[in-house]
Design a protein around this motif. Structure first.
Motif, mmCIF file in Angstrom:
data_model
loop_
_atom_site.group_PDB
_atom_site.id
_atom_site.type_symbol
_atom_site.label_atom_id
_atom_site.label_comp_id
_atom_site.label_asym_id
_atom_site.label_seq_id
_atom_site.Cartn_x
_atom_site.Cartn_y
_atom_site.Cartn_z
ATOM 1 N N THR A 145 -19.272 -8.597 47.806
ATOM 2 C CA THR A 145 -19.443 -8.133 49.181
ATOM 3 C C THR A 145 -18.416 -8.829 50.066
ATOM 4 O O THR A 145 -17.584 -9.588 49.573
ATOM 5 C CB THR A 145 -20.864 -8.469 49.695
ATOM 6 N N VAL A 146 -18.544 -8.615 51.347
ATOM 7 C CA VAL A 146 -17.630 -9.259 52.289
ATOM 8 C C VAL A 146 -17.746 -10.785 52.213
ATOM 9 O O VAL A 146 -16.775 -11.496 52.427
ATOM 10 C CB VAL A 146 -17.859 -8.731 53.730
ATOM 11 N N SER A 147 -18.925 -11.299 51.870
ATOM 12 C CA SER A 147 -19.109 -12.753 51.788
ATOM 13 C C SER A 147 -19.028 -13.297 50.361
ATOM 14 O O SER A 147 -19.028 -14.503 50.160
ATOM 15 C CB SER A 147 -20.457 -13.139 52.402
ATOM 16 N N SER A 148 -18.938 -12.426 49.374
ATOM 17 C CA SER A 148 -18.853 -12.847 47.975
ATOM 18 C C SER A 148 -17.761 -12.027 47.290
ATOM 19 O O SER A 148 -18.010 -10.938 46.781
ATOM 20 C CB SER A 148 -20.202 -12.630 47.288
ATOM 21 N N ARG A 149 -16.544 -12.539 47.279
ATOM 22 C CA ARG A 149 -15.387 -11.771 46.818
ATOM 23 C C ARG A 149 -14.870 -12.191 45.453
ATOM 24 O O ARG A 149 -14.007 -11.534 44.899
ATOM 25 C CB ARG A 149 -14.263 -11.912 47.842
ATOM 26 N N LYS A 150 -15.364 -13.316 44.930
ATOM 27 C CA LYS A 150 -14.821 -13.857 43.696
ATOM 28 C C LYS A 150 -15.964 -14.437 42.867
ATOM 29 O O LYS A 150 -16.912 -14.991 43.420
ATOM 30 C CB LYS A 150 -13.814 -14.957 44.048
ATOM 31 N N THR B 28 -12.090 -7.118 46.026
ATOM 32 C CA THR B 28 -12.182 -6.858 47.459
ATOM 33 C C THR B 28 -11.890 -5.391 47.781
ATOM 34 O O THR B 28 -11.548 -5.068 48.918
ATOM 35 C CB THR B 28 -11.219 -7.771 48.244
ATOM 36 N N ILE B 29 -12.037 -4.526 46.780
ATOM 37 C CA ILE B 29 -11.802 -3.091 46.989
ATOM 38 C C ILE B 29 -12.711 -2.602 48.124
ATOM 39 O O ILE B 29 -13.929 -2.777 48.070
ATOM 40 C CB ILE B 29 -12.083 -2.288 45.696
ATOM 41 N N LEU B 30 -12.137 -2.027 49.145
ATOM 42 C CA LEU B 30 -12.796 -1.421 50.307
ATOM 43 C C LEU B 30 -13.525 -2.415 51.218
ATOM 44 O O LEU B 30 -13.995 -2.041 52.282
ATOM 45 C CB LEU B 30 -13.789 -0.322 49.878
ATOM 46 N N VAL B 31 -13.632 -3.673 50.832
ATOM 47 C CA VAL B 31 -14.402 -4.650 51.602
ATOM 48 C C VAL B 31 -13.763 -4.920 52.960
ATOM 49 O O VAL B 31 -14.471 -5.045 53.963
ATOM 50 C CB VAL B 31 -14.594 -5.956 50.799
ATOM 51 N N ASP B 32 -12.445 -5.016 53.026
ATOM 52 C CA ASP B 32 -11.784 -5.271 54.306
ATOM 53 C C ASP B 32 -11.852 -4.058 55.228
ATOM 54 O O ASP B 32 -11.779 -4.188 56.442
ATOM 55 C CB ASP B 32 -10.333 -5.690 54.090
ATOM 56 N N TRP B 33 -12.011 -2.891 54.653
ATOM 57 C CA TRP B 33 -12.129 -1.670 55.451
ATOM 58 C C TRP B 33 -13.532 -1.530 56.027
ATOM 59 O O TRP B 33 -13.719 -1.090 57.158
ATOM 60 C CB TRP B 33 -11.777 -0.448 54.600
ATOM 61 N N ASN B 34 -14.544 -1.905 55.237
ATOM 62 C CA ASN B 34 -15.923 -1.714 55.665
ATOM 63 C C ASN B 34 -16.765 -2.914 55.220
ATOM 64 O O ASN B 34 -16.925 -3.147 54.028
ATOM 65 C CB ASN B 34 -16.473 -0.420 55.061
ATOM 66 N N SER B 35 -17.316 -3.627 56.177
ATOM 67 C CA SER B 35 -18.096 -4.825 55.851
ATOM 68 C C SER B 35 -19.395 -4.514 55.113
ATOM 69 O O SER B 35 -20.021 -5.409 54.551
ATOM 70 C CB SER B 35 -18.395 -5.622 57.125
ATOM 71 N N GLU B 36 -19.811 -3.241 55.081
ATOM 72 C CA GLU B 36 -21.014 -2.846 54.343
ATOM 73 C C GLU B 36 -20.719 -2.530 52.876
ATOM 74 O O GLU B 36 -21.642 -2.296 52.096
ATOM 75 C CB GLU B 36 -21.659 -1.622 54.988
ATOM 76 N N GLN B 37 -19.454 -2.537 52.493
ATOM 77 C CA GLN B 37 -19.068 -2.207 51.116
ATOM 78 C C GLN B 37 -19.653 -3.216 50.138
ATOM 79 O O GLN B 37 -19.623 -4.418 50.371
ATOM 80 C CB GLN B 37 -17.545 -2.180 50.975
ATOM 81 N N GLN B 38 -20.162 -2.686 49.018
ATOM 82 C CA GLN B 38 -20.656 -3.510 47.921
ATOM 83 C C GLN B 38 -20.030 -2.992 46.635
ATOM 84 O O GLN B 38 -20.024 -1.794 46.392
ATOM 85 C CB GLN B 38 -22.179 -3.437 47.820
ATOM 86 N N ASN B 39 -19.507 -3.899 45.835
ATOM 87 C CA ASN B 39 -18.901 -3.532 44.557
ATOM 88 C C ASN B 39 -19.714 -4.151 43.429
ATOM 89 O O ASN B 39 -19.689 -5.364 43.231
ATOM 90 C CB ASN B 39 -17.442 -3.999 44.494
ATOM 91 N N ILE B 40 -20.418 -3.303 42.726
ATOM 92 C CA ILE B 40 -21.198 -3.752 41.580
ATOM 93 C C ILE B 40 -20.257 -3.795 40.388
ATOM 94 O O ILE B 40 -19.611 -2.795 40.059
ATOM 95 C CB ILE B 40 -22.366 -2.793 41.303
ATOM 96 N N THR B 41 -20.176 -4.939 39.749
ATOM 97 C CA THR B 41 -19.259 -5.105 38.622
ATOM 98 C C THR B 41 -20.039 -5.576 37.405
ATOM 99 O O THR B 41 -20.685 -6.621 37.444
ATOM 100 C CB THR B 41 -18.142 -6.105 38.980
ATOM 101 N N HIS B 42 -20.004 -4.760 36.358
ATOM 102 C CA HIS B 42 -20.662 -5.078 35.099
ATOM 103 C C HIS B 42 -19.618 -5.649 34.146
ATOM 104 O O HIS B 42 -18.576 -5.024 33.932
ATOM 105 C CB HIS B 42 -21.303 -3.836 34.487
ATOM 106 N N ILE B 43 -19.897 -6.811 33.582
ATOM 107 C CA ILE B 43 -18.958 -7.472 32.672
ATOM 108 C C ILE B 43 -19.623 -7.597 31.312
ATOM 109 O O ILE B 43 -20.729 -8.131 31.201
ATOM 110 C CB ILE B 43 -18.561 -8.871 33.197
ATOM 111 N N SER B 44 -18.942 -7.091 30.286
ATOM 112 C CA SER B 44 -19.438 -7.181 28.909
ATOM 113 C C SER B 44 -18.419 -7.934 28.072
ATOM 114 O O SER B 44 -17.255 -7.533 27.996
ATOM 115 C CB SER B 44 -19.647 -5.790 28.312
ATOM 116 N N ALA B 45 -18.872 -9.027 27.447
ATOM 117 C CA ALA B 45 -17.990 -9.807 26.575
ATOM 118 C C ALA B 45 -18.838 -10.617 25.604
ATOM 119 O O ALA B 45 -19.868 -11.183 26.002
ATOM 120 C CB ALA B 45 -17.103 -10.736 27.404
#
Length: 168
Positions: free
Chosen positions: A158-163, A131-148
């Motif tokens: 995003t604001v509607s998809s936090r987990k 939720t980095i920056l999401v509560d501050w700005n509803s337009e925030q998007q955090n792209i997270t790449h996971i390698s395993a």
């Protein structure tokens, strides 16, 4: 008559294009990588400095200068607290403590942060909350790449998809 229509159309086109040029994108990029040989999850975060300071100020009601020459130890402590509250990882349903290692400024306006989670054996699922920056700005998007385990996945927070829960 054609000239009368031509100039307003040019004006509308100019305003439309300039609106795109001045619009700021609100994007953070995160890399979560499982290093099986080290039994560790390595996390790299890229966040715009001005947005980060605005979000921390909004949440804690204190002006900060994270990633600038004016940064204080109190700013750094508040930043670490903000990261801990807004970026969490569960392995097989258990919260894992994330250790902040260091940070650096990239391209003058991006803060690159390095963190890790130690003592991680093979796992069946990983749940990431971002939720980095999401509560501050509803337009925030955090792209997270996971390698395993030889698999790469990408998740958009995003604001509607936090987990997100990923199974291996």
């Amino acid at each position: 008559m054609k000239k009368i229509m031509f100039y307003p159309l040019i004006g509308i086109l100019f305003l439309s294009l300039s609106a795109f040029a001045f619009h700021k994108f609100y994007v953070g990029v995160f890399q979560v990588e499982y290093a099986s040989e080290k039994k560790m999850i390595q996390i790299t975060s890229r966040i715009f400095i001005d947005d980060l300071n605005n979000a921390v100020e909004k949440k804690y009601h204190k002006k900060t200068f994270i990633g600038t020459e004016k940064e204080t130890q109190a700013d750094l402590d508040l930043f670490k607290k903000y990261l801990a509250e807004n970026f969490t990882i569960k392995i097989n349903g258990q919260n894992k403590p994330i250790t902040f290692l260091s940070k650096e400024v990239e391209a003058g306006d991006v803060l690159v942060c390095y963190s890790r989670i130690k003592d991680i054996d093979k796992f069946k699922n990983i749940e990431i909350s971002n939720t980095i920056l999401v509560d501050w700005n509803s337009e925030q998007q955090n792209i997270t790449h996971i390698s395993a385990f030889g698999t790469k996945r990408s998740v958009l927070f995003t604001v509607s998809s936090r987990k997100e829960l990923l199974k291996y």
